[in-house]
Design an enzyme around this catalytic site. Sequence first.
Site, PDB file in Angstrom:
ATOM      1  CG  HIS A  73      23.233  -6.815  15.475  1.00  0.00           C
ATOM      2  ND1 HIS A  73      24.158  -7.284  14.156  1.00  0.00           N
ATOM      3  CD2 HIS A  73      23.436  -7.977  16.052  1.00  0.00           C
ATOM      4  CE1 HIS A  73      24.487  -8.451  14.161  1.00  0.00           C
ATOM      5  NE2 HIS A  73      23.897  -8.833  15.277  1.00  0.00           N
TER       6      HIS A  73
ATOM      7  CG  HIS B  38      30.153  -7.943  21.422  1.00  0.00           C
ATOM      8  ND1 HIS B  38      29.526  -9.114  22.046  1.00  0.00           N
ATOM      9  CD2 HIS B  38      30.133  -8.624  20.000  1.00  0.00           C
ATOM     10  CE1 HIS B  38      29.129 -10.122  21.027  1.00  0.00           C
ATOM     11  NE2 HIS B  38      29.851  -9.625  20.044  1.00  0.00           N
TER      12      HIS B  38
END
Length: 178
Positions: free
Chosen positions: A37, A120
């Site tokens: 995620h 990220h």
Amino acid sequence: MPRLFTGIAIPADIALSLSFLRGGIRGARWIDQESYHLTLRFVGDIENDTAAELVDALGSVTGPRFEMELRGSGHFGNLKPRAVWAAVSAPPELTELQTRQERLCQRLGLAPEPRKFTPHVTLARLKGRVSPLEVEDFEARHSGFRSPPFEVREFVLYSSRPSKGGGPYVVEETYPLL
């Protein structure tokens, strides 16, 4: 007392391609592909009343759908690397969504996020004596990684239990983007 964070789920096909990047760093704890995620706002451990207030308030965070893609890799921790990740090509809509959530959390009395938002997807957590050379080699090998663009249609409120590596994560609520 739940441990909460908001994020964007990574589509299964892209998560599968990320899982092929695993390896080459001794001692790395690789994240399971179903746990990939992009964290928008780490909330942490909060009281149940505050959690209920957050669940309701996040419904007011709106924004347009947008496309994003993963491109390249990186790491956190210069001399003592602590995580390797896939980089996100961040469209303005992503940054705006994160900013709206940060403001909301502060209005609810939560402490400001001390770290700068660096979009990220964490691939592995690094502990102990991890070779910076292995991390550099990992980044060099995967600098050309690029996912197909994918549409972000929603963001998610996740909960996690305190553990090494965080997961597994539970989807508590899903909030559609317009």
